[in-house]
Design an enzyme around this catalytic site. Sequence first.
Site, mmCIF file in Angstrom:
data_model
loop_
_atom_site.group_PDB
_atom_site.id
_atom_site.type_symbol
_atom_site.label_atom_id
_atom_site.label_comp_id
_atom_site.label_asym_id
_atom_site.label_seq_id
_atom_site.Cartn_x
_atom_site.Cartn_y
_atom_site.Cartn_z
ATOM 1 N N GLU A 47 17.813 -31.718 4.930
ATOM 2 C CA GLU A 47 17.396 -31.246 6.256
ATOM 3 C C GLU A 47 18.270 -31.863 7.346
ATOM 4 O OE1 GLU A 47 15.278 -28.924 6.412
ATOM 5 O OE2 GLU A 47 13.952 -29.125 4.688
ATOM 6 N N ARG A 51 20.443 -29.162 9.371
ATOM 7 C CA ARG A 51 19.923 -28.931 10.728
ATOM 8 C C ARG A 51 20.660 -29.777 11.759
ATOM 9 N NH1 ARG A 51 15.690 -27.528 7.597
ATOM 10 N NH2 ARG A 51 14.676 -25.632 8.265
ATOM 11 N N ASP A 195 19.375 -21.522 -4.303
ATOM 12 C CA ASP A 195 20.058 -20.645 -3.324
ATOM 13 C C ASP A 195 21.366 -21.120 -2.681
ATOM 14 O OD1 ASP A 195 18.541 -22.494 -1.861
ATOM 15 O OD2 ASP A 195 17.329 -21.019 -0.799
ATOM 16 N N GLU A 329 16.380 -14.737 5.870
ATOM 17 C CA GLU A 329 17.309 -14.258 4.830
ATOM 18 C C GLU A 329 17.560 -12.755 4.850
ATOM 19 O OE1 GLU A 329 14.773 -16.395 4.268
ATOM 20 O OE2 GLU A 329 15.956 -18.224 3.997
ATOM 21 N N THR A 415 24.304 -22.941 5.829
ATOM 22 C CA THR A 415 23.085 -22.293 5.342
ATOM 23 C C THR A 415 21.987 -22.240 6.402
ATOM 24 O OG1 THR A 415 21.596 -22.105 3.462
ATOM 25 C CG2 THR A 415 21.978 -24.324 4.315
HETATM 26 C C1 DMJ Z 1 16.769 -22.406 5.942
HETATM 27 O O1 DMJ Z 1 16.335 -23.653 6.362
HETATM 28 C C2 DMJ Z 1 18.046 -22.531 5.188
HETATM 29 O O2 DMJ Z 1 18.666 -21.279 5.205
HETATM 30 C C3 DMJ Z 1 17.860 -22.962 3.772
HETATM 31 O O3 DMJ Z 1 19.063 -22.963 3.017
HETATM 32 C C4 DMJ Z 1 16.876 -22.085 3.034
HETATM 33 N N1 DMJ Z 1 16.223 -21.193 3.922
HETATM 34 C C5 DMJ Z 1 15.685 -21.750 5.118
HETATM 35 C C6 DMJ Z 1 14.994 -20.701 5.955
HETATM 36 O O4 DMJ Z 1 14.224 -19.821 5.214
#
Ligand code: DMJ
Length: 429
Positions: A47, A51, A195, A329, A415
């Site tokens: 995180e 973030r 993912d 997504e 991501t």
């Molecule tokens: C996000 O925090 C990021 O994309 C993470 O990789 C997985 N998906 C969440 C949001 O759904």
Amino acid sequence: GGLRGATVIDALDTLYIMELEEEFQEAKEWVEKSFDLNVNGEASLFEVNIRYIGGLLATYYLTGEEVFKSKALELGEKLLPAFNTPTGIPRGGSLFSPCSGMSWSWGWASAGSSILAEFGTLHLEFLHLSELSGNPVFAEKASNPQPGPLHPPGVMNIRRVLNRVEKPQGLYPNFLSPVTGSWVQHHVSIGGLGDSFYEYLIKSWLMSDKKDSEAKKMYDDALEAIEKHLVKKSAGGLTYIAEWRGGILDHKMGHLACFSGGMIALGAEHAAEERRQRHMELAAEITSTCHESYTRSDTKLGPEAFRFDAGSEATATRLSERYYILRPEVVESYMYLWRLTHDPKYRHWGWEVVQALEKHCRVEAGFSGIRDVYTTTPTHDNMQQSFFLAETLKYLYLLFCEDDVLSLEDWVFNTEAHPLPINHTDFKA
Ligand code: DMJ
């Protein structure tokens, strides 16, 4: 929650891109005055990286303002102890306390194992930290700094461990032992827990201006195994990616797995002709299936997970999977597919989401997740996830922008949708 200021930092680049100058200045001021790295509480390595570091780095690259770079580097330094395990792979749910600079993990997070999507989602940001600081420690182990403690290996080591370990049928299970470097159990998923590992392989290659051929090969091989073993077609003709549990298929797709339409399209753009066409079709079919999961609900928002068994087709069958927490997504895939094909249906589908968000998720103070997408009067969960501003709204905005706003030629999105520049050879200049 435990991530103090996550929404402010996650939203910085969105505010900047949308030219919301007043709000951006307010957020910047908060970073300068109140983002205190010493009293920030606890957060997981993953995180903090996607973030805070991702958001700060992207904002630095967009604005050139030093404060964002220095905070990102400071945080990066504090994360390094998390790599101090026998294999150099951080433990799952690694907690990080900026105050003490220590990291540890809750036993319950993953029973001491490391999680593929966590340790596989550090690469983009850590390479930029090394590039910006001139310090190789984030990417690779620094060469015996004297005096002082030995540095643990950096993020490149993670690939070495993954390349060494045998993959069942070429697939990557979600849990790995940070002690032995072998798989702990055989659950494979392109959604939660797996993912963004796959996403970071193809994006590492793109970010390196296509020089990181090792990442490209790992991505190609992984996608080939996924196509062979996990991609399925439902009785009603919908293409989906199933999960795999020790050889047995679970015919379920999580909302999280819907990012894969965009990822596969992005990879297809750069593939040889035969693959390119096949992968573009696959990306479009998966994105269309995810769209179906939205249109088959009463709110026109999609559930957390949907299934293709016992007569169900892209609908949630369990009560516990009917919620929507403002996840990005599906619109993420619409944005990539729009940019890469210019098929207007992706903008139509994106607009459907905008309308549904306005109708069902807007509340007095912002937007809220809903507990059940299959009712026209859903109750709110009273939570605006930070990724709503970082990702969902940014991808929707970009879907309706010209292609040269954060062009895919020049930027990769981490991501959490934070844009990082592609390392063109003239990048420094
Ligand atoms: C996000 O925090 C990021 O994309 C993470 O990789 C997985 N998906 C969440 C949001 O759904």
